[in-house]
Design a protein around this motif. Structure first.
Motif, PDB file in Angstrom:
ATOM      1  N   GLY A 269       0.827  -1.216   0.000  1.00 28.12           N
ATOM      2  CA  GLY A 269       0.000   0.000   0.000  1.00 28.12           C
ATOM      3  C   GLY A 269       0.856   1.259   0.000  1.00 28.12           C
ATOM      4  O   GLY A 269       0.316   2.371  -0.029  1.00 28.12           O
ATOM      5  N   SER A 270       2.180   1.089   0.045  1.00 36.08           N
ATOM      6  CA  SER A 270       3.134   2.209  -0.038  1.00 36.08           C
ATOM      7  C   SER A 270       2.847   3.308   0.989  1.00 36.08           C
ATOM      8  O   SER A 270       2.953   4.495   0.672  1.00 36.08           O
ATOM      9  CB  SER A 270       3.141   2.800  -1.456  1.00 36.08           C
ATOM     10  N   ASP A 271       2.451   2.894   2.198  1.00 33.71           N
ATOM     11  CA  ASP A 271       2.105   3.885   3.236  1.00 33.71           C
ATOM     12  C   ASP A 271       1.101   4.896   2.692  1.00 33.71           C
ATOM     13  O   ASP A 271       1.291   6.120   2.791  1.00 33.71           O
ATOM     14  CB  ASP A 271       3.370   4.594   3.770  1.00 33.71           C
ATOM     15  N   LYS A 272       0.017   4.353   2.109  1.00 29.01           N
ATOM     16  CA  LYS A 272      -1.133   5.147   1.628  1.00 29.01           C
ATOM     17  C   LYS A 272      -0.777   6.096   0.479  1.00 29.01           C
ATOM     18  O   LYS A 272      -1.284   7.219   0.405  1.00 29.01           O
ATOM     19  CB  LYS A 272      -1.771   5.931   2.776  1.00 29.01           C
ATOM     20  N   LEU A 273       0.095   5.645  -0.405  1.00 33.54           N
ATOM     21  CA  LEU A 273       0.407   6.425  -1.618  1.00 33.54           C
ATOM     22  C   LEU A 273      -0.115   5.648  -2.825  1.00 33.54           C
ATOM     23  O   LEU A 273       0.194   4.469  -2.995  1.00 33.54           O
ATOM     24  CB  LEU A 273       1.925   6.640  -1.731  1.00 33.54           C
ATOM     25  N   LEU A 274      -0.912   6.312  -3.670  1.00 35.27           N
ATOM     26  CA  LEU A 274      -1.479   5.652  -4.857  1.00 35.27           C
ATOM     27  C   LEU A 274      -0.932   6.303  -6.122  1.00 35.27           C
ATOM     28  O   LEU A 274      -0.658   7.504  -6.151  1.00 35.27           O
ATOM     29  CB  LEU A 274      -3.002   5.802  -4.868  1.00 35.27           C
ATOM     30  N   TYR A 275      -0.819   5.491  -7.191  1.00 36.81           N
ATOM     31  CA  TYR A 275      -0.319   5.992  -8.475  1.00 36.81           C
ATOM     32  C   TYR A 275      -1.243   5.525  -9.594  1.00 36.81           C
ATOM     33  O   TYR A 275      -1.579   4.340  -9.682  1.00 36.81           O
ATOM     34  CB  TYR A 275       1.104   5.472  -8.694  1.00 36.81           C
ATOM     35  N   LEU A 276      -1.674   6.461 -10.444  1.00 34.41           N
ATOM     36  CA  LEU A 276      -2.417   6.098 -11.668  1.00 34.41           C
ATOM     37  C   LEU A 276      -1.429   6.149 -12.839  1.00 34.41           C
ATOM     38  O   LEU A 276      -0.815   7.191 -13.070  1.00 34.41           O
ATOM     39  CB  LEU A 276      -3.558   7.088 -11.933  1.00 34.41           C
TER      40      LEU A 276
ATOM     41  N   ARG B  42      -4.024  11.199 -17.555  1.00 30.83           N
ATOM     42  CA  ARG B  42      -2.583  11.344 -17.306  1.00 30.83           C
ATOM     43  C   ARG B  42      -2.249  10.802 -15.912  1.00 30.83           C
ATOM     44  O   ARG B  42      -3.142  10.578 -15.106  1.00 30.83           O
ATOM     45  CB  ARG B  42      -2.158  12.827 -17.399  1.00 30.83           C
ATOM     46  N   GLY B  43      -0.954  10.651 -15.636  1.00 32.13           N
ATOM     47  CA  GLY B  43      -0.510  10.037 -14.382  1.00 32.13           C
ATOM     48  C   GLY B  43      -0.854  10.869 -13.162  1.00 32.13           C
ATOM     49  O   GLY B  43      -0.989  12.090 -13.240  1.00 32.13           O
ATOM     50  N   VAL B  44      -1.001  10.177 -12.021  1.00 34.79           N
ATOM     51  CA  VAL B  44      -1.302  10.853 -10.750  1.00 34.79           C
ATOM     52  C   VAL B  44      -0.555  10.136  -9.627  1.00 34.79           C
ATOM     53  O   VAL B  44      -0.551   8.909  -9.583  1.00 34.79           O
ATOM     54  CB  VAL B  44      -2.822  10.764 -10.424  1.00 34.79           C
ATOM     55  N   PHE B  45       0.096  10.911  -8.730  1.00 31.14           N
ATOM     56  CA  PHE B  45       0.459  10.384  -7.404  1.00 31.14           C
ATOM     57  C   PHE B  45      -0.553  10.967  -6.442  1.00 31.14           C
ATOM     58  O   PHE B  45      -0.768  12.188  -6.439  1.00 31.14           O
ATOM     59  CB  PHE B  45       1.868  10.844  -6.994  1.00 31.14           C
TER      60      PHE B  45
ATOM     61  N   HIS C 159       9.105   4.644  -1.627  1.00 32.32           N
ATOM     62  CA  HIS C 159       7.633   4.597  -1.576  1.00 32.32           C
ATOM     63  C   HIS C 159       7.056   4.841  -2.972  1.00 32.32           C
ATOM     64  O   HIS C 159       6.113   4.172  -3.397  1.00 32.32           O
ATOM     65  CB  HIS C 159       7.080   5.696  -0.648  1.00 32.32           C
ATOM     66  N   MET C 160       7.630   5.833  -3.645  1.00 26.59           N
ATOM     67  CA  MET C 160       7.091   6.186  -4.965  1.00 26.59           C
ATOM     68  C   MET C 160       7.318   5.039  -5.954  1.00 26.59           C
ATOM     69  O   MET C 160       6.448   4.728  -6.770  1.00 26.59           O
ATOM     70  CB  MET C 160       7.706   7.488  -5.459  1.00 26.59           C
ATOM     71  N   ALA C 161       8.486   4.392  -5.860  1.00 32.49           N
ATOM     72  CA  ALA C 161       8.769   3.257  -6.763  1.00 32.49           C
ATOM     73  C   ALA C 161       7.749   2.144  -6.521  1.00 32.49           C
ATOM     74  O   ALA C 161       7.189   1.574  -7.468  1.00 32.49           O
ATOM     75  CB  ALA C 161      10.185   2.741  -6.537  1.00 32.49           C
ATOM     76  N   ARG C 162       7.502   1.850  -5.248  1.00 34.36           N
ATOM     77  CA  ARG C 162       6.537   0.781  -4.939  1.00 34.36           C
ATOM     78  C   ARG C 162       5.128   1.188  -5.410  1.00 34.36           C
ATOM     79  O   ARG C 162       4.400   0.373  -5.975  1.00 34.36           O
ATOM     80  CB  ARG C 162       6.517   0.488  -3.436  1.00 34.36           C
ATOM     81  N   ALA C 163       4.773   2.463  -5.194  1.00 30.94           N
ATOM     82  CA  ALA C 163       3.441   2.917  -5.614  1.00 30.94           C
ATOM     83  C   ALA C 163       3.287   2.781  -7.135  1.00 30.94           C
ATOM     84  O   ALA C 163       2.224   2.392  -7.630  1.00 30.94           O
ATOM     85  CB  ALA C 163       3.217   4.361  -5.183  1.00 30.94           C
ATOM     86  N   VAL C 164       4.354   3.076  -7.890  1.00 30.52           N
ATOM     87  CA  VAL C 164       4.304   2.936  -9.351  1.00 30.52           C
ATOM     88  C   VAL C 164       4.051   1.475  -9.712  1.00 30.52           C
ATOM     89  O   VAL C 164       3.175   1.153 -10.532  1.00 30.52           O
ATOM     90  CB  VAL C 164       5.622   3.446 -10.001  1.00 30.52           C
ATOM     91  N   MET C 165       4.791   0.573  -9.067  1.00 31.33           N
ATOM     92  CA  MET C 165       4.622  -0.858  -9.385  1.00 31.33           C
ATOM     93  C   MET C 165       3.218  -1.336  -9.014  1.00 31.33           C
ATOM     94  O   MET C 165       2.574  -2.074  -9.761  1.00 31.33           O
ATOM     95  CB  MET C 165       5.691  -1.680  -8.651  1.00 31.33           C
ATOM     96  N   GLU C 166       2.719  -0.863  -7.873  1.00 33.51           N
ATOM     97  CA  GLU C 166       1.359  -1.264  -7.464  1.00 33.51           C
ATOM     98  C   GLU C 166       0.321  -0.702  -8.441  1.00 33.51           C
ATOM     99  O   GLU C 166      -0.618  -1.407  -8.830  1.00 33.51           O
ATOM    100  CB  GLU C 166       1.073  -0.760  -6.032  1.00 33.51           C
ATOM    101  N   GLY C 167       0.517   0.550  -8.857  1.00 34.27           N
ATOM    102  CA  GLY C 167      -0.440   1.179  -9.779  1.00 34.27           C
ATOM    103  C   GLY C 167      -0.528   0.417 -11.102  1.00 34.27           C
ATOM    104  O   GLY C 167      -1.619   0.229 -11.656  1.00 34.27           O
ATOM    105  N   VAL C 168       0.621  -0.055 -11.596  1.00 27.80           N
ATOM    106  CA  VAL C 168       0.627  -0.827 -12.853  1.00 27.80           C
ATOM    107  C   VAL C 168      -0.120  -2.155 -12.647  1.00 27.80           C
ATOM    108  O   VAL C 168      -0.905  -2.581 -13.505  1.00 27.80           O
ATOM    109  CB  VAL C 168       2.079  -1.055 -13.344  1.00 27.80           C
ATOM    110  N   CYS C 169       0.090  -2.784 -11.493  1.00 31.68           N
ATOM    111  CA  CYS C 169      -0.648  -4.032 -11.185  1.00 31.68           C
ATOM    112  C   CYS C 169      -2.155  -3.758 -11.166  1.00 31.68           C
ATOM    113  O   CYS C 169      -2.935  -4.523 -11.739  1.00 31.68           O
ATOM    114  CB  CYS C 169      -0.238  -4.595  -9.826  1.00 31.68           C
TER     115      CYS C 169
ATOM    116  N   LEU D 186      -9.862   2.077  -4.025  1.00 29.49           N
ATOM    117  CA  LEU D 186      -9.523   3.509  -4.009  1.00 29.49           C
ATOM    118  C   LEU D 186      -8.938   3.932  -5.352  1.00 29.49           C
ATOM    119  O   LEU D 186      -9.191   5.032  -5.839  1.00 29.49           O
ATOM    120  CB  LEU D 186      -8.509   3.788  -2.905  1.00 29.49           C
ATOM    121  N   TYR D 187      -8.127   3.037  -5.936  1.00 27.87           N
ATOM    122  CA  TYR D 187      -7.498   3.308  -7.240  1.00 27.87           C
ATOM    123  C   TYR D 187      -8.572   3.588  -8.295  1.00 27.87           C
ATOM    124  O   TYR D 187      -8.498   4.582  -9.017  1.00 27.87           O
ATOM    125  CB  TYR D 187      -6.633   2.100  -7.622  1.00 27.87           C
TER     126      TYR D 187
END
Ligand code: ADP
Length: 496
Positions: free
Chosen positions: A330-337, A353-356, A367-377, A478-479
């Motif tokens: 969950g990247s400490d509650k950080l989401l990425y589109l 377009r992309g969003v953090f 955190h941001m790297a993990r959020a990017v990987m989670e967002g792609v999943c 949430l995503y």
């Protein structure tokens, strides 16, 4: 020993691989070429570059079949891209590629001419999309009438190469599905669509099943490639349909995910299953009389690549993996589109377009790297969500592409998807799939399923952690909600 050749006409390069009949790689070669962008949103290539690539790679690999002969060739390639030839078989204009976005207006006009989107979807199994071939053809008809009238043959990239190798104007059902001129359920050209759009059906290539023999290497092509004259060339498949064969995704319940620059989730279906909301693609499979569904994330690997190049210049992919793995789920509650390039399925939103979201002072590069990987999943999972809404059940999933090199990302995909995932012994599944289809046409295999049993090998399997899956699903909700909340803002942003 009997050898087979698989040729893949990619967007960045052509790759040719020599296999033995057990799917072992004997030799491979690739040849890169440019992509031209004459205007914003345009993407073109010179078909002669593909042919140069094919000749050069085949010359390199064919001498390596020392203790036997090459008995069959299969073709795979980028789908949708439009190649126009005149009566003398000269290329009329540069190929308009799958990623070219110039024909959005013509797509709307096509749906209108068909009496609405539903009728087009009922026949071609997909809504009019700028990525598909028919819209590009309608653009040429409207903006380059002379070229449209001069055209005698309409071909796709791998089928242009087939013409150069065999002298035949032919295609096969999997690639033809992406032209939007095919009756996808009936596996025949649609006279209704062609008549409505003013496309002369005589200009379309002859249609085959993917494992059929479509022609034979000519004397002239033999001299240029090192193949024997008379070698059979199979129908082959669009890149994803060929990859499905190369990963053994040839029966109900089987699926694969690719994380390359873009990402794909692909599931085999015995029957044609169409989403009338147009959120996923339905195409003919390379397996005779069967189909597949497919979802595409435009910026999958590209998201991590963008992040690494701009916000983690000091790190390699493996270093980013190690850092990201230390961050909690969950990247400490950080989401990425991941909508860096707009998005194809399921949201069909070229303005996105992309969003953090949820950035706080505690968040770090990791955190941001993990959020990017989670967002792609999550983005690829949202296509699987549509599959399950359509009652397409999956038992297993193969994982391919550059993203599969990361053990950490692989585990994350397994947990987000909640399904067993496995990697393949051979990363290059499109050329293997093409070669298997070549083997079918040559009589080495009785059918695609036998070819898969003999030549496709699974590497490692991982099972999901159900607790983690449940936790990921909380973030996934949430995503999807996040996109819906900002959707209208994209239009306003692009209008400024
Ligand atoms: P393409 O064929 O579309 O050019 P690839 O299949 O080579 O792309 O995949 C490239 C992507 O794979 C990169 O953009 C990156 O996101 C991802 N990737 C490659 N290696 C790794 C790795 N070791 N860890 C995580 N991701 C990786």
């Amino acid at each position: 020993m009997k050898y087979l050749v698989g040729i893949d006409i990619g967007t960045s390069a052509t790759k040719s691989v020599l296999f033995d009949e057990n799917g072992t790689v004997i030799a491979s070669a690739s040849y890169e070429y440019p992509l031209y962008q004459p205007k914003n949103g345009y993407a073109e290539q010179d078909p002669e570059d593909w042919w140069t690539g094919v000749k050069s790679t085949l010359k390199e690999i064919t001498p390596k079949a020392t203790d036997g002969s090459i008995v069959g060739v299969g073709l795979s390639g980028q789908m949708h891209s439009l190649v126009l030839l005149d009566e003398k078989n000269e290329v009329i204009r540069p190929a308009i590629l799958w990623c070219d976005q110039r024909c959005a207006k013509e797509c709307g006009e096509m749906e209108e001419a068909m009496g609405g989107r539903d009728r087009l979807v009922a026949i071609s199994a997909n809504p009019a999309l700028p990525g598909f071939t028919a819209g590009k053809l309608m653009w040429v008809k409207k903006h380059e009438r002379e070229n449209f009238d001069r055209c005698a043959h309409i071909l796709l990239p791998k089928d242009y190469i087939r013409f150069k190798l065999t002298g035949e104007y032919a295609t096969e059902v999997s690639d033809a599905s992406g032209m939007q001129l095919l009756d996808v359920a009936g596996r025949v050209w649609s006279s209704e669509i062609c008549e409505t759009l003013g496309v002369d059906m005589k200009k379309l290539p002859k249609l085959y099943e993917s494992a059929d023999a479509t022609g034979y290497i000519t004397e002239e092509a033999a001299a240029l490639t090192g193949l024997d004259a008379g070698t059979v060339v199979a129908g082959g498949g669009g890149d994803n349909a060929a990859s499905a064969v190369g990963t053994g995704v040839c029966s109900d319940g089987k699926a694969f995910t690719t994380v390359g620059t873009s990402g794909v989730v692909f599931a085999h279906t015995k029957e044609p299953i169409v989403d009338f909301k147009g959120r996923i693609h339905t195409f003919c499979a390379a397996v005779r009389g069967e189909w597949h569904v497919m979802g595409v994330t435009q910026a999958a690997g590209l998201s991590l690549n963008w992040f690494k190049n701009n916000l983690a210049k000091d790190k390699t992919y493996p270093e980013l993996d190690i850092k990201a793995a230390k961050i909690p789920l969950g990247s400490d509650k950080l989401l990425y589109l991941p909508y860096l390039m707009g998005e194809r399925t399921p949201i069909l939103d070229s303005d996105a377009r992309g969003v953090f979201f949820g950035l706080s002072a505690l968040h770090t590069q990791a955190h941001m790297a993990r959020a990017v990987m989670e967002g792609v999943c999550y983005s690829l999972y949202s296509c699987l969500d549509v599959f399950s809404e359509l009652n397409i059940k999956l038992d297993s999933m193969a994982m391919c592409g550059g993203g599969a090199k990361s053990g950490f990302w692989l585990e994350m995909f397994t947990d987000v998807f909640g399904i067993n995932l496995h990697t393949m012994k051979l990363a290059d599944s499109a050329t293997l799939g093409a070669a298997i289809l070549g083997g079918c046409a040559a009589g080495v295999y009785e059918n695609v399923k036998e070819g898969v049993e003999r030549a496709v090998k699974i590497d490692k399997s991982t099972a999901p952690d159900n607790k983690k899956h449940e936790k990921y699903m909380q973030y996934y909700k949430l995503y999807t909600g996040l996109y819906l909340s900002v959707k209208d803002m994209y239009k306003r942003l692009s209008a400024i």
